[in-house]
Design a protein around this motif. Structure first.
Motif, short mmCIF file in Angstrom:
data_model
loop_
_atom_site.label_atom_id
_atom_site.label_comp_id
_atom_site.label_asym_id
_atom_site.label_seq_id
_atom_site.Cartn_x
_atom_site.Cartn_y
_atom_site.Cartn_z
N LYS A 95 0.70 -1.25 0.20
CA LYS A 95 0.03 -0.12 -0.18
C LYS A 95 0.90 1.37 0.18
CE LYS A 95 -3.55 2.08 3.02
NZ LYS A 95 -3.84 3.23 2.11
N VAL A 124 -4.13 -4.89 -3.05
CA VAL A 124 -4.17 -3.63 -2.39
C VAL A 124 -3.25 -2.72 -3.34
CG1 VAL A 124 -2.93 -2.57 -0.43
CG2 VAL A 124 -4.47 -4.28 -0.06
N SER A 128 -4.46 0.84 -4.77
CA SER A 128 -3.80 1.95 -4.08
C SER A 128 -3.43 3.13 -5.09
CB SER A 128 -2.64 1.49 -3.31
OG SER A 128 -3.05 0.71 -2.24
#
Length: 151
Positions: A95, A124, A128
């Motif tokens: 992230k 993720v 992101s």
């Protein structure tokens, strides 16, 4: 979004799991990895460098590289001007490498993490966004260095 993905012989199983995830998410991808029937050792730069070049020249938005540890792939990919490849083995780093470093490639190690965690990391990382702000200035400094030293 278009994703280039590759692995050497040490990342075949994980690469197949990540490809299934990309298909489930409806993300366009191209597999540049070694033959899934490959039993022999292959050289990771032969897979990392083409993916990095395709991301750097804009053919693909992001890249995913997998080998035994992820280390060799990340070292090779980062030799390509404009690439910010992050070696990640946890969701938090995935992230933040997008938010803070605007990473355009991630590298992971099949011998380090399992396919379930790899898929969480990829999801993720793909979702992101780069936060810009003060981080943009840092990336500008890296780009300026590349421009003046890597020609």
């Amino acid at each position: 979004m278009k994703v280039a993905i590759a692995s050497d012989h040490g990342g075949i199983v994980m690469r197949e799991e990540v490809i299934k995830l990309l298909e489930q998410l409806g993300i366009e991808y191209k597999d540049f990895g070694c033959d899934c029937n490959c039993k022999a050792s292959v050289d990771y730069p032969d897979y990392a460098l083409p993916v990095a070049e395709k991301v750097a020249n804009g053919e693909f938005d992001r890249g995913i590289l997998i080998c035994g540890t992820g280390i060799g792939m990340s070292i090779a990919a980062n030799k390509v001007k404009g690439i910010r490849c992050a070696l990640v083995h946890d969701v938090y780093s995935a992230k933040l490498t997008r938010e803070h470093n605007d990473s355009n490639i991630i590298a992971m190690g099949e011998r380090v993490i399992g396919p379930g965690l790899a898929c969480e990391i990829v999801q993720v990382w793909l979702q992101s966004k780069f936060s810009g702000q003060r981080h943009g200035n840092r990336l500008k400094k890296i780009a300026e260095y590349e421009e003046s030293h890597l020609n």
